[in-house]
Design a protein around this motif. Structure first.
Motif, mmCIF file in Angstrom:
data_model
loop_
_atom_site.group_PDB
_atom_site.id
_atom_site.type_symbol
_atom_site.label_atom_id
_atom_site.label_comp_id
_atom_site.label_asym_id
_atom_site.label_seq_id
_atom_site.Cartn_x
_atom_site.Cartn_y
_atom_site.Cartn_z
ATOM 1 N N UNK A 1 -25.555 18.451 -6.735
ATOM 2 C CA UNK A 1 -24.895 17.178 -7.019
ATOM 3 C C UNK A 1 -24.578 17.045 -8.492
ATOM 4 N N UNK A 2 -24.663 15.834 -8.993
ATOM 5 C CA UNK A 2 -24.360 15.554 -10.397
ATOM 6 C C UNK A 2 -25.593 15.004 -11.102
ATOM 7 N N UNK A 3 -25.751 15.384 -12.353
ATOM 8 C CA UNK A 3 -26.827 14.880 -13.199
ATOM 9 C C UNK A 3 -26.209 14.112 -14.361
ATOM 10 N N UNK A 4 -26.816 12.984 -14.692
ATOM 11 C CA UNK A 4 -26.403 12.179 -15.835
ATOM 12 C C UNK A 4 -27.595 12.043 -16.769
ATOM 13 N N UNK A 5 -27.544 12.641 -17.968
ATOM 14 C CA UNK A 5 -28.647 12.472 -18.922
ATOM 15 C C UNK A 5 -28.663 11.043 -19.478
ATOM 16 N N UNK A 6 -29.870 10.459 -19.537
ATOM 17 C CA UNK A 6 -30.029 9.116 -20.103
ATOM 18 C C UNK A 6 -31.187 9.122 -21.100
ATOM 19 N N UNK A 7 -31.184 8.145 -21.989
ATOM 20 C CA UNK A 7 -32.290 7.970 -22.936
ATOM 21 C C UNK A 7 -33.322 6.989 -22.404
ATOM 22 N N UNK B 1 -15.019 9.669 -17.420
ATOM 23 C CA UNK B 1 -16.465 9.794 -17.552
ATOM 24 C C UNK B 1 -17.002 11.148 -17.091
ATOM 25 N N UNK B 2 -16.152 12.020 -16.593
ATOM 26 C CA UNK B 2 -16.596 13.322 -16.086
ATOM 27 C C UNK B 2 -17.419 14.101 -17.097
ATOM 28 N N UNK B 3 -17.063 14.010 -18.385
ATOM 29 C CA UNK B 3 -17.757 14.784 -19.414
ATOM 30 C C UNK B 3 -19.194 14.309 -19.653
ATOM 31 N N UNK B 4 -19.561 13.117 -19.178
ATOM 32 C CA UNK B 4 -20.925 12.609 -19.330
ATOM 33 C C UNK B 4 -21.870 13.183 -18.273
ATOM 34 N N UNK B 5 -21.318 13.709 -17.174
ATOM 35 C CA UNK B 5 -22.101 14.237 -16.058
ATOM 36 C C UNK B 5 -22.125 15.757 -16.087
ATOM 37 N N UNK C 1 -24.280 2.056 -8.308
ATOM 38 C CA UNK C 1 -23.482 1.676 -9.476
ATOM 39 C C UNK C 1 -24.288 2.040 -10.719
ATOM 40 N N UNK C 2 -23.685 2.828 -11.613
ATOM 41 C CA UNK C 2 -24.314 3.195 -12.883
ATOM 42 C C UNK C 2 -23.511 2.562 -14.005
ATOM 43 N N UNK C 3 -24.179 1.736 -14.796
ATOM 44 C CA UNK C 3 -23.515 0.995 -15.863
ATOM 45 C C UNK C 3 -24.169 1.344 -17.189
ATOM 46 N N UNK C 4 -23.335 1.628 -18.199
ATOM 47 C CA UNK C 4 -23.818 1.850 -19.564
ATOM 48 C C UNK C 4 -23.287 0.716 -20.429
ATOM 49 N N UNK C 5 -23.734 0.610 -21.677
ATOM 50 C CA UNK C 5 -23.196 -0.432 -22.548
ATOM 51 C C UNK C 5 -21.680 -0.303 -22.757
ATOM 52 N N UNK C 6 -21.160 0.917 -22.642
ATOM 53 C CA UNK C 6 -19.740 1.143 -22.889
ATOM 54 C C UNK C 6 -18.858 0.908 -21.668
ATOM 55 N N UNK C 7 -19.358 1.254 -20.456
ATOM 56 C CA UNK C 7 -18.502 1.214 -19.277
ATOM 57 C C UNK C 7 -19.310 1.409 -18.000
ATOM 58 N N UNK C 8 -18.661 1.171 -16.879
ATOM 59 C CA UNK C 8 -19.227 1.548 -15.589
ATOM 60 C C UNK C 8 -18.949 3.032 -15.409
ATOM 61 N N UNK C 9 -20.003 3.835 -15.303
ATOM 62 C CA UNK C 9 -19.849 5.285 -15.236
ATOM 63 C C UNK C 9 -19.601 5.780 -13.815
ATOM 64 N N UNK D 1 -21.205 13.177 -1.442
ATOM 65 C CA UNK D 1 -19.813 13.571 -1.636
ATOM 66 C C UNK D 1 -19.166 12.537 -2.556
ATOM 67 N N UNK D 2 -19.236 12.802 -3.864
ATOM 68 C CA UNK D 2 -18.763 11.804 -4.831
ATOM 69 C C UNK D 2 -17.603 12.341 -5.656
ATOM 70 N N UNK D 3 -16.834 11.414 -6.173
ATOM 71 C CA UNK D 3 -15.718 11.729 -7.062
ATOM 72 C C UNK D 3 -15.890 10.915 -8.337
ATOM 73 N N UNK D 4 -15.818 11.588 -9.471
ATOM 74 C CA UNK D 4 -15.962 10.914 -10.762
ATOM 75 C C UNK D 4 -14.598 10.640 -11.375
ATOM 76 N N UNK D 5 -14.494 9.533 -12.095
ATOM 77 C CA UNK D 5 -13.277 9.243 -12.850
ATOM 78 C C UNK D 5 -13.161 10.214 -14.011
ATOM 79 N N UNK D 6 -11.939 10.594 -14.340
ATOM 80 C CA UNK D 6 -11.695 11.560 -15.419
ATOM 81 C C UNK D 6 -12.279 11.095 -16.750
#
Length: 91
Positions: free
Chosen positions: A69-75, A59-63, A4-12, A52-57
């Protein structure tokens, strides 16, 4: 394992993955199924998700999709793994 990946805005992301690599403060490390419990602080970098993952539409632009696989940039953030469940709080 469940991730589970969670940001201040939403569950990614939430779902099953085969591995996750994160930018720890002492360097990048990877966790596989049944990894020992861990809590760590994360620095700027990419959270790398394999499986084998599926992203919600919404949040797709964040990955970034790669051949591995998928990469998610974080600070920054934190990660906890316990009982085969990984929670990433990402900023």
């Amino acid at each position: 394992m469940y991730l589970e990946i969670v940001s201040p805005e939403a569950t990614l992301f939430s779902g099953e993955v085969t591995s996750i690599a994160v930018p720890g403060v002492m360097g990048e490390f990877e966790m596989l199924n049944n990894h020992a419990p861990i809590v760590s602080i994360l620095r700027e970098g990419n959270v790398k998700i394999n499986g084998s993952i599926t992203l919600d539409e919404e949040v797709e632009d964040k990955f970034k999709k790669t051949d591995k696989g998928y990469w998610l940039p974080i600070n920054s953030g934190t990660i906890e793994m316990k009982d085969n469940k990984v929670i990433v709080l990402a900023d």
